[in-house]
Design an enzyme around this catalytic site. Structure first.
Site, PDB file in Angstrom:
ATOM      1  N   HIS A 223       0.816  -1.227   0.000  1.00 41.49           N
ATOM      2  CA  HIS A 223       0.000   0.000   0.000  1.00 41.49           C
ATOM      3  C   HIS A 223       0.849   1.278   0.000  1.00 41.49           C
ATOM      4  CE1 HIS A 223       0.206   0.178   4.542  1.00 41.49           C
ATOM      5  NE2 HIS A 223       0.205   1.453   4.266  1.00 41.49           N
ATOM      6  N   ASP A 270      -0.662  -7.404   1.512  1.00 36.87           N
ATOM      7  CA  ASP A 270      -0.013  -6.088   1.591  1.00 36.87           C
ATOM      8  C   ASP A 270       1.508  -6.262   1.697  1.00 36.87           C
ATOM      9  OD1 ASP A 270       0.325  -3.398   1.739  1.00 36.87           O
ATOM     10  OD2 ASP A 270      -0.484  -3.157   3.778  1.00 36.87           O
ATOM     11  N   GLY A 364       3.010   6.251   8.657  1.00 32.16           N
ATOM     12  CA  GLY A 364       4.418   6.505   8.328  1.00 32.16           C
ATOM     13  C   GLY A 364       5.333   5.349   8.744  1.00 32.16           C
ATOM     14  N   SER A 366       4.245   2.288   8.234  1.00 27.81           N
ATOM     15  CA  SER A 366       3.844   1.267   7.265  1.00 27.81           C
ATOM     16  C   SER A 366       5.026   0.752   6.463  1.00 27.81           C
ATOM     17  CB  SER A 366       2.848   1.856   6.274  1.00 27.81           C
ATOM     18  OG  SER A 366       1.586   1.871   6.843  1.00 27.81           O
ATOM     19  N   GLY A 367       5.012  -0.551   6.185  1.00 29.60           N
ATOM     20  CA  GLY A 367       6.066  -1.158   5.384  1.00 29.60           C
ATOM     21  C   GLY A 367       7.282  -1.524   6.210  1.00 29.60           C
TER      22      GLY A 367
HETATM   23  C1  4AZ Z   1      -1.100   3.710   8.466  1.00 31.04           C
HETATM   24  O1  4AZ Z   1      -2.048   4.414   8.175  1.00 31.04           O
HETATM   25  C2  4AZ Z   1      -1.172   2.914   9.711  1.00 31.04           C
HETATM   26  N1  4AZ Z   1      -1.732   1.289  14.352  1.00 31.04           N
HETATM   27  C3  4AZ Z   1      -0.133   2.073  10.032  1.00 31.04           C
HETATM   28  C4  4AZ Z   1      -0.186   1.323  11.186  1.00 31.04           C
HETATM   29  C5  4AZ Z   1      -1.277   1.413  12.009  1.00 31.04           C
HETATM   30  C6  4AZ Z   1      -2.313   2.260  11.698  1.00 31.04           C
HETATM   31  C7  4AZ Z   1      -2.253   3.014  10.542  1.00 31.04           C
HETATM   32  C8  4AZ Z   1      -1.306   0.581  13.249  1.00 31.04           C
HETATM   33  O2  4AZ Z   1      -0.084   3.670   7.771  1.00 31.04           O
END
Ligand code: 4AZ
Length: 416
Positions: A223, A270, A364, A366-367
């Site tokens: 994503h 993902d 932020g 993420s990944g």
């Molecule tokens: C995001 O939006 C996101 N609490 C990543 C991790 C989590 C929530 C949102 C986990 O990238």
């Protein structure tokens, strides 16, 4: 007499006195430096273990068989040196390979010591070799080491560093743990603490975390590339600071999981792998994490760490210095309960965090990596930060892409 006295004017005497003092200070400083300054010295020890039969599982460092035997060997080596006069000099040992031999298994181990710079290489090699030979015999362990096969060679710093930096999941210094923290307001990471952490950047701005799995491949979340899959707009940076980074690389190729969809919003599949345009130079601060075997099971409740430059609170800003938080794996059964995620957790996902909330990954992050250290202290990638209902909310732990579930997919794309 008169002339001699006239020649030694007071300022000249002062210059001479000062020069002598400075000279003496330099000599004393040099001697203390040589006597007190320690430097790391690396050795390679190899020997035949006669009471273990070779198994093809020893070929890969990530198998349970490799881990079990290596752990026993490392424990044995630790006991050998900890019980000797070199106990204060011994730092660590790391099995780098287990190879077949008609008489059993040959182990190759990197040993790291701290010796005063003044000690000659020949002397320290002699100490290590003597202790190794003498105490291997005396130390009781179930491993039978054939004494006549023990070979000890000194490695120069570059070679020793290279050998260790090319092993996945190793952290070079010991980092002491300092209390419970969260990514929000939590603890900043130190250089070299999470050397596999990368930042994936769109047009030079941090977008996502990623993990180094080889010198040319990263693994991250699909994503992250929502809307923009052109590799020319993406770069990756390494080191705990976004600005300035330790290294920066262009991206050659982005491979998103074929079954991932930006539209479905079900967060399934993902996962993505990123090929870099040129190889990362591995150092003790920048190198790879280990990927677990597809069959490996990480038990519920084990302690893991999630790291990232993500927001400190829901809808917050990214930070410049990497942060870390300790989280625990939550069983899918609990995570799928009605009051938690009510069945949204599929076999390719896993939950980690706390039902009480507070400690969590956030936007932020993420990944980025969710990692666990095995009993040898080697770090494995357990999950990829994927999604969650906001951050740190009660009954809404972080959801991660389950790496073991996608292990074969990662191999099929990268060969790793
Ligand atoms: C995001 O939006 C996101 N609490 C990543 C991790 C989590 C929530 C949102 C986990 O990238």
């Amino acid at each position: 007499m008169d002339r001699a006295v006239r020649r030694l004017e007071p300022w000249k005497i002062a210059v001479i006195v000062v020069s002598v003092i400075v000279g003496l200070a330099l000599i004393i400083g040099l001697i203390t430096f040589l006597l007190c300054h320690d430097q790391d010295r690396y050795y390679n020890a190899s020997f035949l273990i006669t009471n273990v039969n070779y198994s093809p599982q020893y070929e890969r460092q990530t198998t349970d068989e490799f881990r079990n035997l290596s752990e026993d060997i490392e424990t044995m080596i630790s006991e050998v040196f900890r019980g000797s006069f070199l106990s204060k000099r011994y730092l660590r040992s790391h099995v780098v390979s287990l190879s077949p031999d008609p008489g059993g298994v040959v182990a190759s181990v990197v040993l790291v010591f701290k010796f005063p710079s003044a000690d000659s290489e020949a002397t320290t090699w002699g100490h290590v070799n003597r202790v190794l030979l003498r105490r291997l015999k005396a130390t009781s362990t179930y491993l039978d080491v054939d004494q006549s096969t023990v070979r000890l060679t000194e490695l120069n710093k570059e070679k020793g560093d290279n050998l260790l930096n090319n092993c996945c999941g190793i952290r070079r210094q010991a980092f002491s743990f300092t209390g419970v923290e969260r990514i929000t307001g939590g603890q900043r990471a130190r250089e070299g603490e999470w050397p596999w952490q990368a930042s994936i950047q769109l047009d030079g701005t941090h977008r996502c975390g990623a993990s180094i799995i080889s010198n040319t491949w990263l693994v991250t979340a699909a994503h992250c590339f929502r809307g923009v899959r052109d590799p020319r707009r993406w770069t990756a940076s390494f080191g705990i600071l976004l600005r300035p980074p330790k290294q920066k690389k262009f991206v050659r190729r982005i491979i998103v999981h074929e079954r991932y969809s930006d539209l479905l919003l079900d967060h399934e599949h993902d996962v993505a792998v990123v090929e870099l345009a040129s190889a990362i130079e591995f150092t003790s601060d920048v190198h790879s994490v280990c990927l677990p075997e597809a069959t490996h099971i990480f038990p519920d409740n084990i302690s893991c760490f999630v790291t990232g430059w993500g927001a400190l609170e829901n809808d917050g800003y990214s930070v410049n210095q990497l942060r870390q938080a300790e989280v625990r794996i939550i069983s899918t059964e609990i995570c799928n309960r009605r009051q938690v995620y009510g069945g949204a957790i599929t076999p390719g996902m896993l939950c980690a965090g706390y039902l009480e909330g507070q400690v969590d990954a956030c936007q932020g992050d993420s990944g980025g990596p969710l990692v666990h250290a095995n009993s040898r202290g080697i770090w494995y990638l357990v999950g990829i930060v994927s999604w969650g209902d906001e951050c740190g909310k009660r009954n809404k732990p972080g959801v991660y892409t389950r790496v073991t579930y996608y292990r074969n997919w990662i191999h099929s794309k990268t060969g790793i």
